[in-house]
Scaffold this active site. Structure first.
Site, short mmCIF file in Angstrom:
data_model
loop_
_atom_site.label_atom_id
_atom_site.label_comp_id
_atom_site.label_asym_id
_atom_site.label_seq_id
_atom_site.Cartn_x
_atom_site.Cartn_y
_atom_site.Cartn_z
N GLY A 179 0.83 -1.22 0.00
CA GLY A 179 0.00 0.00 0.00
C GLY A 179 0.85 1.26 0.00
N GLY A 215 2.58 3.56 1.53
CA GLY A 215 3.12 3.75 2.88
C GLY A 215 3.62 5.16 3.13
N ARG A 216 3.90 5.87 2.04
CA ARG A 216 4.36 7.25 2.21
C ARG A 216 3.93 8.14 1.05
NH1 ARG A 216 10.77 7.16 0.92
NH2 ARG A 216 10.77 5.46 -0.57
N LYS A 237 4.59 12.51 -2.03
CA LYS A 237 5.40 11.36 -1.58
C LYS A 237 6.31 11.83 -0.46
CE LYS A 237 8.49 7.74 -3.27
NZ LYS A 237 9.03 7.11 -4.47
N GLY A 254 6.98 6.93 6.81
CA GLY A 254 6.14 7.72 5.90
C GLY A 254 6.88 8.89 5.26
N ARG A 311 3.94 14.34 -7.00
CA ARG A 311 3.90 13.57 -8.24
C ARG A 311 2.54 13.74 -8.91
NH1 ARG A 311 6.19 7.55 -6.89
NH2 ARG A 311 4.24 7.29 -5.74
N ASP A 365 4.55 -4.19 -7.50
CA ASP A 365 3.90 -3.00 -6.92
C ASP A 365 4.50 -1.71 -7.50
OD1 ASP A 365 6.06 -4.20 -5.25
OD2 ASP A 365 5.96 -2.29 -4.21
N ASN A 366 5.55 -1.84 -8.30
CA ASN A 366 6.13 -0.65 -8.94
C ASN A 366 5.83 -0.62 -10.43
OD1 ASN A 366 7.18 0.22 -6.51
ND2 ASN A 366 9.18 -0.73 -6.84
N ASP A 404 7.77 5.00 -9.59
CA ASP A 404 8.56 4.77 -8.38
C ASP A 404 10.07 4.73 -8.67
OD1 ASP A 404 6.31 4.81 -6.90
OD2 ASP A 404 6.55 2.81 -6.03
P1 AMP Z 1 9.35 0.99 -2.70
O1 AMP Z 1 10.32 -0.12 -2.81
O2 AMP Z 1 9.96 2.34 -2.42
O3 AMP Z 1 8.45 1.04 -3.88
O4 AMP Z 1 8.47 0.70 -1.42
C1 AMP Z 1 7.85 -0.55 -1.17
C2 AMP Z 1 6.79 -0.39 -0.14
O5 AMP Z 1 7.34 0.14 1.06
C3 AMP Z 1 5.66 0.55 -0.54
O6 AMP Z 1 4.48 0.04 0.00
C4 AMP Z 1 6.06 1.84 0.13
O7 AMP Z 1 4.95 2.67 0.37
C5 AMP Z 1 6.68 1.35 1.42
N1 AMP Z 1 7.66 2.30 1.96
C6 AMP Z 1 8.88 2.58 1.49
N2 AMP Z 1 9.50 3.50 2.28
C7 AMP Z 1 8.64 3.81 3.27
C8 AMP Z 1 8.68 4.68 4.39
N3 AMP Z 1 9.75 5.43 4.66
N4 AMP Z 1 7.60 4.74 5.18
C9 AMP Z 1 6.52 3.98 4.94
N5 AMP Z 1 6.41 3.14 3.91
C10 AMP Z 1 7.46 3.04 3.08
MG MG Z 2 7.01 1.40 -4.73
#
Ligand code: AMP
Ligand code: MG
Length: 500
Positions: free
Chosen positions: A99, A101-102, A121, A134, A184, A262-263, A272
């Site tokens: 989901g 997350g940030r 973001k 976040g 974004r 998810d990306n 992403d």
């Molecule tokens: P990413 O690899 O950056 O695409 O992140 C993978 C997952 O981790 C996604 O669900 C992001 O929202 C979550 N995520 C990455 N960094 C953070 C963060 N600092 N705080 C909360 N969620 C994060």
């Molecule tokens: Mg991502």
């Protein structure tokens, strides 16, 4: 659109053209979630070009109100901030629920570019933050901002970036850094992982609602189709876009670095930006993500990984589709769409406008020679473009290309084949076409790194200057010649991991 004639609105008075699209889907898809304030905040960079393209009053966005809204310190009137839920496969393994997350969507607005989702973001925790804070750091926010716009400048489908705001608020990664927020913009941030989420949880109704939303909002030409035909056609369209995107990535030497499902955007946008890299010296096995120890997302593997990811999407759509066969048939098209798209891109890089049987071998031979000597990917194609242009009147036109190789005899042999293939084509017009196909400027790691170091010291000039150059990467920009050169020695020591 000339926005300077518009009255200067304040946030309170301006009627924001909200146009919820994904936002209309119910609570199963997203949660209301206000940004967490990040005071005091300041502008790091603003993308005036995108602002004009969107047709929103520039004054509105450059105000203190806008700074507050785009740092998460105040809400735009009428905004319904939300975070969406998705799941996904990370590094080939099912990761369950992830989901936003940030990332927090402020909402969708009607713009000159159509309905666009405006997303912050790094604006604080959401219900999907798991153990994360976040937040996003200044370093990774600048990289995402510049990379999105570099891809746009190259003509590669991507989410866009409107601005970066920063704050002295500390954020802890491997070391203490400071917080930033990237705004974004995209017609949709729906990922393969959104579909995987509802499929994995057996929520078939939601799965169907999501698919219908995507069709209605983004592929309306498929609306007359029903059930199996509709969802297979959607999968086919995502497959087509993804194949085209992969060909474009490979043709500019772009490595995404984290091609988890998810990306992956269902609109075929680059999405992403984390440990991405535009390659310097050509190496098909290049791994840009320091955390990718097995090289799953190495440059040469990207097209295959995209296909694997499309299978995950196809699998997720199965509950909506009668039988496996039509899903497999839709996915199967990737096997012809991708090579065709790549051949077309590579032929264009060589200035070839028609198709010959030996073209793929000609491209392969050049890539092999480049790989053997780790020749810089971008400089090679740009010099080749100039050489073809100059060869209209210069005997030694190919010397600057030849100089890039250690095994010069290999290049010489290739050049003879290439010139034979060009035949009697007008070298000037072929060269001109190549100069519009092979960029002079890409966002090399060391350029991003230099802009980040200056920004950390409070000077945002290089971020803004790089943005301007990367928006027209096929132009000469003589004032920034140095940014078009080979990467310096120290560039190879830059390590980019998932930490952001
Ligand atoms: P990413 O690899 O950056 O695409 O992140 C993978 C997952 O981790 C996604 O669900 C992001 O929202 C979550 N995520 C990455 N960094 C953070 C963060 N600092 N705080 C909360 N969620 C994060
Ligand atoms: Mg991502």
């Amino acid at each position: 659109m000339n926005t300077s004639a518009l009255p200067l609105p304040t946030n309170a008075a301006y009627h924001w053209p909200w146009h919820p699209s994904f936002g209309r889907l119910g609570d199963a898809f997203q949660r209301l979630c206000p940004p967490t304030p990040l005071a005091p905040s300041h502008w790091v960079a603003c993308n005036h070009h995108l602002l004009t393209q969107l047709g929103l009053p520039a004054e509105l966005w450059l105000s203190q109100d806008a700074l507050d809204a785009l740092s998460g310190n105040a809400l735009l009137p009428g905004s319904t901030p939300r975070a969406s839920v998705y799941s996904g496969h990370q590094f080939g393994v099912w990761a369950g629920q992830l989901g936003d997350g940030r990332a927090i969507s402020l909402g969708e607005i009607d713009t000159l570019l159509g309905v666009q989702d405006i997303q912050l973001k790094g604006a604080g925790p959401t219900p999907y933050s798991r153990r994360g804070d976040g937040r996003a750091v200044l370093r990774s926010s600048i990289r995402e901002f510049l990379a999105s716009e570099a891809m746009y400048g190259l003509g590669i489908p991507t989410t866009r970036a409107l601005c970066v705001t920063g704050s002295p608020t500390p954020v802890y990664r491997e070391e203490r850094e400071t917080a930033a927020v990237v705004t974004r913009v995209a017609p949709s941030f729906v990922r393969f992982g959104h579909f995987e989420h509802f499929a994995a949880n057996g929520q078939t109704q939601e799965l169907r609602a999501l698919a219908d939303h995507v069709v209605q909002s983004h592929f309306p030409e498929l609306l007359p189709l029903q059930d199996t035909a509709r969802y297979c056609a959607m999968l086919q369209e995502v497959t087509r876009r993804t194949a085209g995107l992969m060909a474009q990535w490979q043709a500019v030497g772009f490595c995404h670095g984290v091609m988890n499902t998810d990306n992956m955007s269902v609109l075929g946008l680059t999405l992403d930006y984390g440990p991405f890299q535009f390659m310097d010296g050509f190496d098909p096995g290049h791994i840009c993500n320091h955390s990718d120890t097995s090289g799953r997302y190495a440059y040469a593997r990207q097209p295959q990984v995209a296909y694997w990811n499309l299978f995950c999407l196809g699998q997720a759509l199965m509950p909506l589709i009668d039988g496996q066969e039509p899903v497999l048939a839709a996915l199967e098209t990737y096997k012809t769409l991708f090579p065709e798209a790549l051949d077309q891109r590579m032929r264009a890089k060589l200035g070839l406008t028609d198709t010959h049987d030996g073209d793929r071998a000609l491209v392969e031979a050049l890539l092999q020679a480049m790989q053997q000597d780790r020749v810089d990917f971008t400089v090679l194609w740009r010099r080749l473009s100039h050489a073809v242009y100059e060869s209209a009147h210069l005997n030694q036109a190919f010397e600057p290309v030849r100089d890039l190789f250690m095994h010069r005899e290999v290049f010489d042999a290739w050049r003879i084949q290439y010139e034979a293939r060009l035949g009697s084509a007008d070298r000037r017009s072929v060269g001109q076409q190549m100069l519009r196909t092979n960029p002079k400027f890409i966002l090399r790691n060391h350029l991003g790194e230099m802009a980040i170091r200056q920004a950390k010291a409070g000077d945002f000039g290089m971020v803004q200057a790089l943005l301007n150059v990367l928006h027209s990467p096929y132009d000469e920009h003589p004032a920034h010649e140095g940014w078009a050169g080979l990467a310096p020695e120290w560039a190879s020591s830059i390590e980019i991991s998932c930490s952001s």
